[in-house]
Every structure is written in C-alpha cells, then in structure tokens.
Design a protein around this motif. Sequence first.
Motif: not given
Length: 325
Positions: A116-124, A195-203
């Motif tokens: 979560i931190w990785d994806t939200v940080s990049l998005t931010f 990077r993530y083979h299993s998508p979740f919302v922040w991807t």
Amino acid sequence: MTSNLYELFSDALLHLPSAIDSLVRSKEHNESHLGRNVTIADAAASGDFRILQPIWDIRLGRENFFASPLFPVILSVSFYFSFCTPFMIVDLLGDKLPCIHKYKIQSNLEVTWAQIWDTVSLTFWNHVLYILPAAVSQWVWTPDTYLPERAPTLFEFLWHQVAALVIFDLQYFVWHWTHHKVRFLYKHVHALHHRYHSPFVWTTQYLHPWELITVGFLTTTNTWFFNCHPLTIWSYMVVSIIVSVEAHIGFDFPFTLNHFSFGMIGGAPKHDMHHLKPLTNFQPFFNHWDKIFGSYCPVMTRGGVKPPDLLDYERKQKETKKTFD
C-alpha cells in the motif's frame, strides 16, 4: 474547495426528490431552462425539456467554481482517492471479511501495508510532480469552461460517454500492445505497472509518468471529438475512473458488468489474467480487439478457479511451446 464539494453533493441529494417529482407531476413548473410555466408534456413536445436539467442547475450560483479549469482536476483526483479507499480497507482486512474475501481472484496472495505504501507513495508523487504543474498551467493559460444554460439530452449524455470509452479502449489497446512488444518500451516504461502480479486497487495508477500522462491526455481529449457538454465530460471522467479501478481491484464480484455484458467487457478477472500472462488481454475495458488479434486469454474466477476454457487454453499453449522447442 472542500466546502464547495460538500455543498455540491448536498445539493445533489436535495435536488433529487424535486427531479423525480418533476417527471411525475404534469403541471410541475419547469422554470430551470424555459423561464415560463409549462407542463412537462408541453416541454417534452417542444423538445425543450431535459431530464438532466435539475442536476445541471446545481451549478447556479457556483459558476466560477464549476467553470474553473481546476474543477475537472479536483473532481477526478478527489474521486479517485475516495473511490479507492474502501477497496484498500477490504484488502487489508483480507480473510477477516470472508463474505467479501471469497470473491478475491488470487485469494492466496495478501495485500500488505508495504505494498500500500509503495503504490500510494508513487501515485502521490506522480500527482505532485506531473498532475499538479499541469493543472496550474491549465488554470493560468486556459480560459474558463463555457457553461451553457441547458443540460445535454439524455441520449447525448450517454452515447458521447460510450463512444469516448470505445475510442479510448482502442487507443490504449494499441499503446498497451506496443509497450509489451517493444522491449525497450516495456523495460523502461510499462514494466513498473507489472511489478505486482496480483493487482489491487492502488495499482490502478501505479504508473510510469509517461504512461500516466498518456492515459490522462487520451481520456481528456477523446471528448473533444464530440464537442461534449461539460456535464458529459465530467461524468465521463468519473466513469473512466470507475472502470479503470474496477479492472484492478482483484475481485470477481457477481454484480460487476463483466457478468452481464455477454462477454463484451473484461473487468477485473481479465486484467488479473493480464498481470499473470502479460502477453495477453491488452484491452482495458472490452474484449473484441483481443479476440480479433488473438491476444485474448480466458480468465480465472473468484478463488483462483480455472474454468474449462482456461485449462484448454493453457493446454494448447503448452503443446504449441513443445512443438517449437
């Protein structure tokens, strides 16, 4: 800005009963766009009545806010983060919510705080470094949006959005296919999203800046082809976010459109399979181009179940690989 958005949603709720009432009472005063007393039947017969007018009239008294070039940015960014947050909570709770977790496609993989931190940080930071400067430039150099007195017709409102989605779907199919087939583009641009083979919302917006800018540019300019009404444009932006996020949530809910579209819409199961098999399922929303060009792959369902068509597909792929080996 926050207070204006709060007033917007509050007024939307307040206007809803009156909008419904105006449809069922034949003598209701339709002064929002006619400026005189007429019956709904008269307005409809003359072609003046617009069913979306009560919604469009929410802008009255707030024209400066809605006409600002910043409004579409505020709308899309605030809606994106608001829409993603509930799915993030569901992901983090995981199997503590068995009634929801049972619909997870790759149910053996958990979403962690680190992800979560990785994806939200990049998005931010993408929004701070790229979206914000673009928004400020638009605010400085772009004139205010023209707000017509009348709402779009319901037909225009719907078909313009569908047409823009169909066009974007083709555009991104070509872009996506190219950025997988050209090794340089995949390695330096699109690989980040995989990077993530299993998508979740922040991807959803876990993207290289070039991809983020491309997607934003195509989404924005597709409405120009039809000279869309501002209300149509804003709705299209929201709908685009909804379908993009839904494709990345990693859940195969029974109420999503892919279950009611006769195979036309891919949804989350299709994009989940794309992350597992990156050379398949390039279309973001629909299925027809993937099927025409042979890049379609059948999907897994909730719980990681492989239907017979997927098992048959994988068997044929293995046989083809053995033949070439």
